[in-house]
Design a protein around this motif. Structure first.
Motif, PDB file in Angstrom:
ATOM      1  N   ASN A  65      -4.168   2.262 -11.208  1.00 35.37           N
ATOM      2  CA  ASN A  65      -4.807   2.946 -10.023  1.00 35.37           C
ATOM      3  C   ASN A  65      -4.146   2.717  -8.860  1.00 35.37           C
ATOM      4  N   VAL A  66      -3.752   1.409  -8.635  1.00 34.31           N
ATOM      5  CA  VAL A  66      -3.181   0.867  -7.352  1.00 34.31           C
ATOM      6  C   VAL A  66      -1.819   1.698  -7.141  1.00 34.31           C
ATOM      7  N   TYR A  67      -0.935   1.474  -8.135  1.00 30.23           N
ATOM      8  CA  TYR A  67       0.196   1.863  -8.030  1.00 30.23           C
ATOM      9  C   TYR A  67       0.250   3.329  -7.995  1.00 30.23           C
ATOM     10  N   ARG A  68      -0.683   4.215  -8.668  1.00 31.48           N
ATOM     11  CA  ARG A  68      -0.625   5.584  -8.684  1.00 31.48           C
ATOM     12  C   ARG A  68      -1.037   6.021  -7.396  1.00 31.48           C
ATOM     13  N   ALA A  69      -2.095   5.478  -6.816  1.00 31.14           N
ATOM     14  CA  ALA A  69      -2.555   5.963  -5.311  1.00 31.14           C
ATOM     15  C   ALA A  69      -1.318   5.671  -4.302  1.00 31.14           C
ATOM     16  N   GLU A  70      -0.862   4.591  -4.437  1.00 31.49           N
ATOM     17  CA  GLU A  70       0.094   4.406  -3.322  1.00 31.49           C
ATOM     18  C   GLU A  70       1.513   4.982  -3.564  1.00 31.49           C
ATOM     19  N   VAL A  71       2.199   5.341  -4.775  1.00 34.64           N
ATOM     20  CA  VAL A  71       3.337   5.697  -4.894  1.00 34.64           C
ATOM     21  C   VAL A  71       3.291   7.167  -4.681  1.00 34.64           C
ATOM     22  N   LEU A  72       2.211   7.782  -4.961  1.00 33.42           N
ATOM     23  CA  LEU A  72       1.934   9.152  -4.370  1.00 33.42           C
ATOM     24  C   LEU A  72       1.817   9.275  -2.798  1.00 33.42           C
ATOM     25  N   PHE A  73       1.279   8.412  -2.249  1.00 32.13           N
ATOM     26  CA  PHE A  73       1.084   8.350  -0.892  1.00 32.13           C
ATOM     27  C   PHE A  73       2.691   8.252  -0.373  1.00 32.13           C
ATOM     28  N   ARG A  74       3.411   7.123  -0.835  1.00 33.11           N
ATOM     29  CA  ARG A  74       4.790   6.896  -0.280  1.00 33.11           C
ATOM     30  C   ARG A  74       5.735   8.157  -0.325  1.00 33.11           C
ATOM     31  N   HIS A  75       5.138   9.026  -1.353  1.00 33.76           N
ATOM     32  CA  HIS A  75       6.126  10.291  -1.723  1.00 33.76           C
ATOM     33  C   HIS A  75       5.428  11.516  -1.092  1.00 33.76           C
TER      34      HIS A  75
END
Length: 110
Positions: free
Chosen positions: A7-17
């Motif tokens: 969940n953390v990586y998913r939320a954050e990588v989508l934000f970063r892109h």
């Protein structure tokens, strides 16, 4: 489809892109998918090396503290109701298929 990234990586990588978490994966272009994948690979290498998930770029790693005392800062994960670290818009949250979603509606338009 991607499974197991968490969940953390998913939320954050989508934000970063700049990608909304409500956007269906089949709507991603090949170029968008590759950028996300390579970013995840790099983020996970940093996580293994440092023993924590570090997702905020150094130039954005300031301001409000992390969601927990023993965690690095995040852009959107567990920050619902707080201002976005980049634009100041309120970070939103919802639930999709039993998973918590966190996103900035300005930086990640639907």
């Amino acid at each position: 489809m991607l499974a197991g990234v968490g969940n953390v990586y998913r939320a954050e990588v989508l934000f970063r892109h700049g990608i909304s978490p409500q956007r269906p994966g089949k709507q991603l272009s090949h170029q968008e998918w590759q950028a996300i994948w390579f970013d995840l690979v790099d983020l996970m290498k940093v996580g293994v090396r440092r023993g924590v998930m570090v997702v905020v770029r150094p130039e954005h790693d300031h301001g409000a503290p992390s969601y927990a005392a023993d965690r690095p800062r995040t852009y959107v994960y567990r920050r619902a109701g707080d201002p976005c670290r980049l634009c100041g818009t309120t970070v939103l949250a919802s639930v999709l298929e039993g998973r918590n979603l966190f996103w900035c509606p300005t930086c990640q338009p639907g």
